[in-house]
Write a protein that holds these residues in place. Structure first.
Motif, PDB file in Angstrom:
ATOM      1  N   ILE A 195      66.806  16.939  16.019  1.00  0.00           N
ATOM      2  CA  ILE A 195      67.542  16.012  16.879  1.00  0.00           C
ATOM      3  C   ILE A 195      69.034  16.097  16.595  1.00  0.00           C
ATOM      4  N   GLU A 196      69.401  16.121  15.313  1.00  0.00           N
ATOM      5  CA  GLU A 196      70.814  16.179  14.935  1.00  0.00           C
ATOM      6  C   GLU A 196      71.481  17.459  15.414  1.00  0.00           C
ATOM      7  N   SER A 197      70.704  18.542  15.514  1.00  0.00           N
ATOM      8  CA  SER A 197      71.266  19.818  15.978  1.00  0.00           C
ATOM      9  C   SER A 197      71.208  19.961  17.497  1.00  0.00           C
ATOM     10  N   GLY A 198      70.694  18.915  18.181  1.00  0.00           N
ATOM     11  CA  GLY A 198      70.648  18.943  19.641  1.00  0.00           C
ATOM     12  C   GLY A 198      69.430  19.641  20.199  1.00  0.00           C
ATOM     13  N   GLY A 199      68.432  19.915  19.374  1.00  0.00           N
ATOM     14  CA  GLY A 199      67.229  20.605  19.847  1.00  0.00           C
ATOM     15  C   GLY A 199      66.145  19.635  20.302  1.00  0.00           C
ATOM     16  N   ASP A 200      65.020  20.201  20.696  1.00  0.00           N
ATOM     17  CA  ASP A 200      63.868  19.419  21.160  1.00  0.00           C
ATOM     18  C   ASP A 200      62.889  19.250  19.997  1.00  0.00           C
ATOM     19  N   PRO A 201      62.674  18.013  19.514  1.00  0.00           N
ATOM     20  CA  PRO A 201      61.825  17.790  18.342  1.00  0.00           C
ATOM     21  C   PRO A 201      60.352  17.581  18.678  1.00  0.00           C
ATOM     22  N   THR A 202      59.949  17.872  19.910  1.00  0.00           N
ATOM     23  CA  THR A 202      58.581  17.562  20.340  1.00  0.00           C
ATOM     24  C   THR A 202      57.538  18.174  19.411  1.00  0.00           C
ATOM     25  N   GLY A 203      57.724  19.425  19.032  1.00  0.00           N
ATOM     26  CA  GLY A 203      56.749  20.104  18.175  1.00  0.00           C
ATOM     27  C   GLY A 203      56.607  19.429  16.827  1.00  0.00           C
ATOM     28  N   GLU A 204      57.747  19.082  16.203  1.00  0.00           N
ATOM     29  CA  GLU A 204      57.693  18.426  14.900  1.00  0.00           C
ATOM     30  C   GLU A 204      57.056  17.042  15.011  1.00  0.00           C
ATOM     31  N   ILE A 205      57.372  16.309  16.063  1.00  0.00           N
ATOM     32  CA  ILE A 205      56.796  14.975  16.246  1.00  0.00           C
ATOM     33  C   ILE A 205      55.284  15.074  16.455  1.00  0.00           C
ATOM     34  N   GLN A 206      54.859  16.065  17.218  1.00  0.00           N
ATOM     35  CA  GLN A 206      53.421  16.243  17.428  1.00  0.00           C
ATOM     36  C   GLN A 206      52.712  16.579  16.118  1.00  0.00           C
ATOM     37  N   ARG A 207      53.350  17.373  15.268  1.00  0.00           N
ATOM     38  CA  ARG A 207      52.750  17.687  13.959  1.00  0.00           C
ATOM     39  C   ARG A 207      52.631  16.421  13.114  1.00  0.00           C
ATOM     40  N   ALA A 208      53.656  15.587  13.155  1.00  0.00           N
ATOM     41  CA  ALA A 208      53.592  14.325  12.409  1.00  0.00           C
ATOM     42  C   ALA A 208      52.485  13.434  12.951  1.00  0.00           C
ATOM     43  N   GLN A 209      52.335  13.388  14.267  1.00  0.00           N
ATOM     44  CA  GLN A 209      51.270  12.580  14.871  1.00  0.00           C
ATOM     45  C   GLN A 209      49.895  13.080  14.441  1.00  0.00           C
ATOM     46  N   MET A 210      49.726  14.398  14.388  1.00  0.00           N
ATOM     47  CA  MET A 210      48.454  14.965  13.950  1.00  0.00           C
ATOM     48  C   MET A 210      48.173  14.595  12.500  1.00  0.00           C
ATOM     49  N   ARG A 211      49.202  14.620  11.667  1.00  0.00           N
ATOM     50  CA  ARG A 211      49.030  14.238  10.265  1.00  0.00           C
ATOM     51  C   ARG A 211      48.617  12.772  10.150  1.00  0.00           C
ATOM     52  N   LEU A 212      49.237  11.923  10.931  1.00  0.00           N
ATOM     53  CA  LEU A 212      48.888  10.501  10.872  1.00  0.00           C
ATOM     54  C   LEU A 212      47.479  10.259  11.387  1.00  0.00           C
ATOM     55  N   SER A 213      47.055  11.023  12.368  1.00  0.00           N
ATOM     56  CA  SER A 213      45.681  10.915  12.845  1.00  0.00           C
ATOM     57  C   SER A 213      44.706  11.278  11.727  1.00  0.00           C
ATOM     58  N   LYS A 214      45.045  12.328  10.984  1.00  0.00           N
ATOM     59  CA  LYS A 214      44.210  12.714   9.842  1.00  0.00           C
ATOM     60  C   LYS A 214      44.245  11.634   8.761  1.00  0.00           C
ATOM     61  N   ALA A 215      45.401  10.997   8.585  1.00  0.00           N
ATOM     62  CA  ALA A 215      45.519   9.927   7.583  1.00  0.00           C
ATOM     63  C   ALA A 215      44.589   8.769   7.920  1.00  0.00           C
ATOM     64  N   HIS A 216      44.518   8.417   9.193  1.00  0.00           N
ATOM     65  CA  HIS A 216      43.603   7.350   9.604  1.00  0.00           C
ATOM     66  C   HIS A 216      42.147   7.749   9.319  1.00  0.00           C
ATOM     67  N   HIS A 217      41.853   9.033   9.472  1.00  0.00           N
ATOM     68  CA  HIS A 217      40.502   9.496   9.147  1.00  0.00           C
ATOM     69  C   HIS A 217      40.237   9.331   7.652  1.00  0.00           C
ATOM     70  N   CYS A 218      41.227   9.667   6.833  1.00  0.00           N
ATOM     71  CA  CYS A 218      41.064   9.496   5.383  1.00  0.00           C
ATOM     72  C   CYS A 218      40.755   8.041   5.039  1.00  0.00           C
ATOM     73  N   ALA A 219      41.350   7.126   5.785  1.00  0.00           N
ATOM     74  CA  ALA A 219      41.224   5.699   5.482  1.00  0.00           C
ATOM     75  C   ALA A 219      39.947   5.074   6.030  1.00  0.00           C
ATOM     76  N   THR A 220      39.197   5.823   6.826  1.00  0.00           N
ATOM     77  CA  THR A 220      38.035   5.207   7.486  1.00  0.00           C
ATOM     78  C   THR A 220      36.756   6.030   7.404  1.00  0.00           C
ATOM     79  N   HIS A 221      36.824   7.227   6.856  1.00  0.00           N
ATOM     80  CA  HIS A 221      35.675   8.136   6.982  1.00  0.00           C
ATOM     81  C   HIS A 221      34.509   7.776   6.067  1.00  0.00           C
ATOM     82  N   ASP A 222      34.745   6.938   5.040  1.00  0.00           N
ATOM     83  CA  ASP A 222      33.691   6.605   4.082  1.00  0.00           C
ATOM     84  C   ASP A 222      33.709   5.099   3.843  1.00  0.00           C
TER      85      ASP A 222
END
Length: 417
Positions: free
Chosen positions: A161-188
């Motif tokens: 963002i600071e360099s004026g680029g499109d951060p969509t890819g990085e944000i999507q990776r973060a969202q995927m990580r958080l989705s996995k985090a929710h799985h860690c918190a609920t899978h057992d």
């Protein structure tokens, strides 16, 4: 949280098994922490680090204890302990298991560079503790690794963002990580879901703000596209960019509470977008006034076509009316503009036809006048077919008459094909 924990001689003296209030462990617990399993040993705690082993012995008549909570495992001595002798986060535990030896069974807890060995009085209790630590420790370790990955992707997004680029890819990776985090918190069922979700929440909130910042940056770029497209007469592009900006503003609001500091930024962007689109409608209205005022048919045609282009682009947008008149009002205005444009085209055609008639069939410019009249009429006819709701007399006969005059004028001068 367990209300009572059965531990042999917990915090007392003698060898008899006793049921002890877990509340006695409360001073040792952190906020949100609850005891889940415990085991006692009469032989102390054997601690190994850097190939050096030390033994922590309980006092006479007391025991050592291993206590697993939903976040940590700690080892302490009996009596009235003020603090644990050893403490480990469950996430740092790499192995928790029971070892059967010739005369005894031991509980072993390992981290990356330390180990603790413990000979329990009750192997069933120790086995339950080892199982809990292994399962929940693995879940905590996975969660920490996943959240670290989310933070890393978010930091990359900030740099983009600071360099004026499109951060969509990085944000999507973060969202995927958080989705996995929710799985860690609920899978057992054994994992402390509420405690783990509390670790995820601030990262999720931070990502939400980052998404808002990303969207506001994109809206600012789209605002510039709206202005440039309006200046260049690319009205479809105006509403295409405005539709995307409106959607991003709506999504940004969905990430915020009204008290959030970015709310004002989103408000300002929405106002700027509304003003940019309103300018286009103001220009369309000005074009209509110009078409009504002028006595020059050519100028009238140009004015009504200018208004038509703007209103038609507005009506064909993905969300017509989102930033201006509603669809019904646009359709009504469009019909009125089309009717006036057809009238102006017919008047322009009539003027050209009269000019040709005045010149006469044998004049070398008469064919040009009739051809121009025919072209005006054809444009009017196409508009009438595209907009059958617009009023106006049928033009087929008029077009046929002018075409005959054009062909005759061409033939007079030997230009007919």
């Amino acid at each position: 949280m367990l209300n009572r924990v059965d531990i042999a001689n917990a915090f007392g003296s003698g060898s008899a098994a006793a049921e002890v209030d877990a509340d006695r462990l409360a001073p040792l617990l952190e906020e949100g922490e609850a005891v889940q399993a415990a085991a006692a040993s009469a032989e102390g705690i054997e601690h190994t680090t850097d190939d050096r082993t030390t033994t922590i012995e309980p006092g006479d008549g007391s025991h050592a204890y291993a206590v697993a909570t939903n976040r940590r495992i700690f080892f302490l001595l009996g009596g009235e302990p003020e603090s644990p002798e050893l403490t480990y986060q469950l996430a740092s535990v790499t192995r928790a298991e029971m070892h059967d030896r010739l005369l005894s069974t031991t509980l072993q807890i390992r981290t990356a560079d330390e180990s603790v060995q413990f000979t329990p009085v009750d192997t069933d209790r120790a086995g339950a503790l080892a199982s809990y630590v292994s399962t929940v420790g693995s879940a905590w370790a996975d969660l920490e690794e996943t959240l670290a990955g989310a933070r890393e992707a978010m930091e990359a997004a900030r740099e983009t963002i600071e360099s004026g680029g499109d951060p969509t890819g990085e944000i999507q990776r973060a969202q995927m990580r958080l989705s996995k985090a929710h799985h860690c918190a609920t899978h057992d069922d054994a994992v402390p879901t509420e405690l783990m979700e509390a670790e995820i929440e601030p990262v999720e909130t931070e990502l939400g703000y980052l998404e808002v910042i990303s969207r506001t940056e994109r809206v600012e770029a789209l605002l510039e596209e709206v202005r440039e497209a309006r200046e260049s007469g690319e009205y479809d592009a105006v509403f295409e960019a405005a539709d995307e900006a409106t959607d991003l503003i709506e999504k940004a609001r969905g990430e915020l509470e009204e008290s959030d500091y970015l709310w004002g930024t989103v408000d300002d962007l929405e106002d700027d977008l509304g003003e940019a689109v309103a300018d286009l409608f103001d220009e369309a209205e000005s074009a209509c006034h110009a078409g009504l005022r002028t006595d020059d048919p050519t100028e009238a045609v140009a004015a009504w076509e200018d208004a038509l282009d703007r209103y038609r682009a507005a009506l064909t947008a993905d969300d017509p009316g989102a930033l201006g008149p509603g669809p019904e009002a646009l359709r009504f205005q469009l019909a009125w503009v089309v009717g006036n444009l057809i009238d102006a085209l017919v008047v322009a055609a009539e003027e050209c036809e009269r000019a040709g008639d005045d010149l006469g069939e044998d004049h070398d410019d008469s064919a040009d006048r009739y051809e121009a009249a025919r072209d005006w009429l054809r444009r009017a006819h196409r508009l009438a077919e595209e907009h059958p709701h617009s009023s106006g007399a049928p033009l087929e006969e008029v077009i046929e008459r002018v075409e005959e005059k054009f062909e005759l004028a061409q033939w007079q001068w030997g230009g007919a094909d």
